[in-house]
Design an enzyme around this catalytic site. Sequence first.
Site, PDB file in Angstrom:
ATOM      1  N   ASP A 284      14.610  42.262  40.961  1.00 58.67           N
ATOM      2  CA  ASP A 284      14.798  41.205  41.656  1.00 58.67           C
ATOM      3  C   ASP A 284      13.468  40.175  41.714  1.00 58.67           C
ATOM      4  O   ASP A 284      12.358  40.665  42.144  1.00 58.67           O
ATOM      5  CB  ASP A 284      15.104  41.608  43.099  1.00 58.67           C
ATOM      6  CG  ASP A 284      15.434  40.465  43.914  1.00 58.67           C
ATOM      7  OD1 ASP A 284      15.540  39.137  43.665  1.00 58.67           O
ATOM      8  OD2 ASP A 284      15.487  40.711  45.249  1.00 58.67           O
TER       9      ASP A 284
ATOM     10  N   ASP B  90      19.545  37.279  50.612  1.00 64.57           N
ATOM     11  CA  ASP B  90      18.333  37.692  51.044  1.00 64.57           C
ATOM     12  C   ASP B  90      18.039  37.560  52.471  1.00 64.57           C
ATOM     13  O   ASP B  90      17.717  36.570  52.881  1.00 64.57           O
ATOM     14  CB  ASP B  90      17.197  36.782  50.088  1.00 64.57           C
ATOM     15  CG  ASP B  90      16.929  37.362  48.749  1.00 64.57           C
ATOM     16  OD1 ASP B  90      16.823  38.428  48.497  1.00 64.57           O
ATOM     17  OD2 ASP B  90      16.917  36.342  47.871  1.00 64.57           O
TER      18      ASP B  90
ATOM     19  N   GLY C 214      11.668  36.147  40.195  1.00 66.10           N
ATOM     20  CA  GLY C 214      10.969  35.635  38.925  1.00 66.10           C
ATOM     21  C   GLY C 214      11.755  35.717  37.807  1.00 66.10           C
ATOM     22  O   GLY C 214      11.105  35.600  36.609  1.00 66.10           O
TER      23      GLY C 214
END
Length: 239
Positions: free
Chosen positions: A193, A47, A195
Amino acid sequence: MANPTVFESIRAAAPTISVGMLTADLGHLADAFGVLEKSGVRLVHYDVMDGCFCPMTTIGPPVVGAVKTPLLKDVHLMVNEPERKVADYVRAGADIVTVHAEAGAYPHRALQEVASMENANDPARGIVRGIALVPGTPVEAIEPVLDLADLVLLVTINPGWGGQAFGAQTPRRLERARELIDAAGRDVLLGVDGGVTRGNIHDVAALGCDIIITGSAVFDGKAPAENARFMLDAVAGSR
Ligand code: DX5
Ligand code: ZN
């Protein structure tokens, strides 16, 4: 027979998981990746946040290039003007480069730039080009770039932090994305993407996407190997 391309190996493994590395022990990233490999994970998700597109600042090309690994490097760029930056991530060894439709006026140029380059790990492997959306963007925003994308990534949370709750609109958004992909008549991977936890991975896998990103639920500071195996088993059960 030639080795499969990145796209082909993900297509063959789908649905599969890509594990976010931000909550791993960043001082011992190679060890963390070793745990993923031994657990059977094939994709590691980086990320990249620039503090402009989203509030957090995380990593850049040197960190993507730092660890030599057989894992495929899935680079999610949450940065403004990605068309100016994608080349550095390809040189650093990205196997997947995903840019956000909201990140500037030129997602086409960003994806074209990636398409013009060779995979730094192995030129025959190709690079998967992804287009991502945050939850507030209508899914139709993928339509203008679908002929240039190999992956559509729906982010279910506000980019910036791991550990947020899976967005309730996601099932409907995935369905709409699938319709648009089918209408485009190309084989495009669909990813989700944010949770995804041990508690909801079975439900998420049943939604029918190809790549499920999961970060803090695997690198939870306790049992990453067990968590990774749990997630892999859950998606394998949905095949
Ligand atoms: C959102 C990132 C996600 C996120 C995933 O900012 O794109 O990849 O870190 O983390 P979890 O799985 O903890 O929601
Ligand atoms: Zn991500």
